[in-house]
Design a protein around this motif. Structure first.
Motif, short mmCIF file in Angstrom:
data_model
loop_
_atom_site.label_atom_id
_atom_site.label_comp_id
_atom_site.label_asym_id
_atom_site.label_seq_id
_atom_site.Cartn_x
_atom_site.Cartn_y
_atom_site.Cartn_z
N ASP A 48 47.51 -4.01 99.68
CA ASP A 48 47.95 -4.64 100.93
C ASP A 48 46.99 -5.73 101.38
N ARG A 49 45.70 -5.53 101.13
CA ARG A 49 44.72 -6.56 101.47
C ARG A 49 44.99 -7.83 100.66
N ALA A 50 45.26 -7.68 99.35
CA ALA A 50 45.55 -8.83 98.50
C ALA A 50 46.86 -9.50 98.91
N LEU A 51 47.88 -8.70 99.24
CA LEU A 51 49.15 -9.26 99.68
C LEU A 51 48.96 -10.08 100.95
N THR A 107 38.58 -10.88 110.15
CA THR A 107 37.11 -10.88 110.01
C THR A 107 36.52 -9.48 110.08
N SER A 108 37.33 -8.49 110.44
CA SER A 108 36.86 -7.10 110.49
C SER A 108 37.09 -6.37 109.18
N VAL A 109 37.63 -7.06 108.17
CA VAL A 109 37.99 -6.42 106.90
C VAL A 109 37.12 -6.98 105.78
N PRO A 110 36.10 -6.23 105.34
CA PRO A 110 35.27 -6.70 104.24
C PRO A 110 36.13 -7.05 103.01
N GLY A 111 35.82 -8.21 102.43
CA GLY A 111 36.53 -8.65 101.23
C GLY A 111 37.76 -9.50 101.49
N LEU A 112 38.16 -9.64 102.75
CA LEU A 112 39.37 -10.40 103.07
C LEU A 112 39.00 -11.80 103.56
N PRO A 146 36.07 -17.38 102.54
CA PRO A 146 35.78 -16.08 101.95
C PRO A 146 35.10 -15.18 102.98
N TYR A 147 35.28 -13.88 102.82
CA TYR A 147 34.66 -12.93 103.76
C TYR A 147 33.16 -13.23 103.89
N ASP A 148 32.68 -13.20 105.11
CA ASP A 148 31.27 -13.46 105.41
C ASP A 148 30.70 -12.26 106.16
N ARG A 172 44.12 -3.04 110.72
CA ARG A 172 42.74 -3.23 110.25
C ARG A 172 42.36 -2.13 109.27
N ASP A 173 42.63 -0.88 109.65
CA ASP A 173 42.22 0.24 108.81
C ASP A 173 42.97 0.26 107.48
#
Length: 191
Positions: free
Chosen positions: A146-149, A64-69, A31-33, A137-138
């Motif tokens: 797209d993040r969930a996919l 790791t640069s994407v909060p929540g991913l 999980p995102y840390d 990333r952005d």
């Protein structure tokens, strides 16, 4: 160390050198840390110190640069240098700072920590790969679907055994291309 005017000092390499050969993937998604952002800052500062006096850019890229991913706990950074062929300007100082060379290929070098928990991708200024990393990333930061996919595809791929971590990365190419296509369309749409 002088700023490069766009002309490389020498021809670039023409083949892939994978130092240490293929290596199996032995990490899982976590999980995102929020500590990943602090880890990025520590390595950014280490790189800036090692390459002091040079006109470089350092960005946090990858999952790791994407909060929540969810992500493999490997911090990816991109470093932009004036001349990828002038390894004496950046590679030698990065190796002296404790990173190890993993990949030397046309237009790209990759160094990493001995623990393999930080990957530093080096490109020349103006290389389209840098913009692609930032675009992905952005988009993942700003688009929940797209993040969930992307996370779903990564979770599916992690159920397989990977004899070479590069094969895992290659298996994500199709979904990454689709997300970047949507990101470009959104970016370029008339306002």
């Amino acid at each position: 160390m002088a700023t490069n005017s766009g002309n490389p000092r020498r021809p670039d390499v023409t083949t892939l050198e994978l130092v240490g050969g293929p290596q199996p993937l032995h990490v899982t998604l976590e999980p995102y840390d929020p500590r990943w952002a602090a880890d990025f800052v520590a390595h950014r500062d280490r790189i800036l110190e090692a390459l002091a006096g040079q006109e470089i850019e350092v960005d946090h890229i990858g999952s790791t640069s994407v909060p929540g991913l969810a992500a493999k706990p490997i911090i990816d950074l991109v470093v932009v240098v004036a001349d990828i062929t002038a390894e004496e300007d950046y590679l030698e100082p990065l190796l002296a700072a404790g990173y190890e060379l993993r990949v030397r290929e046309p237009g790209h070098r990759l160094v990493r920590t001995p623990a393999r928990d930080v990957h530093v991708h080096v490109y020349r200024r103006g290389d389209p790969a840098v913009d692609d990393y930032r675009l992905l990333r952005d988009r993942l930061r700003s688009d929940a679907a797209d993040r969930a996919l992307y996370e779903s595809v990564k979770q599916g791929l992690m159920t397989r055994s990977w004899g070479d971590s590069n094969d895992y990365a290659d298996a994500k190419d199709e979904v990454i291309a689709a997300i970047k296509t949507r990101a470009r369309a959104a970016r370029d749409a008339p306002r």
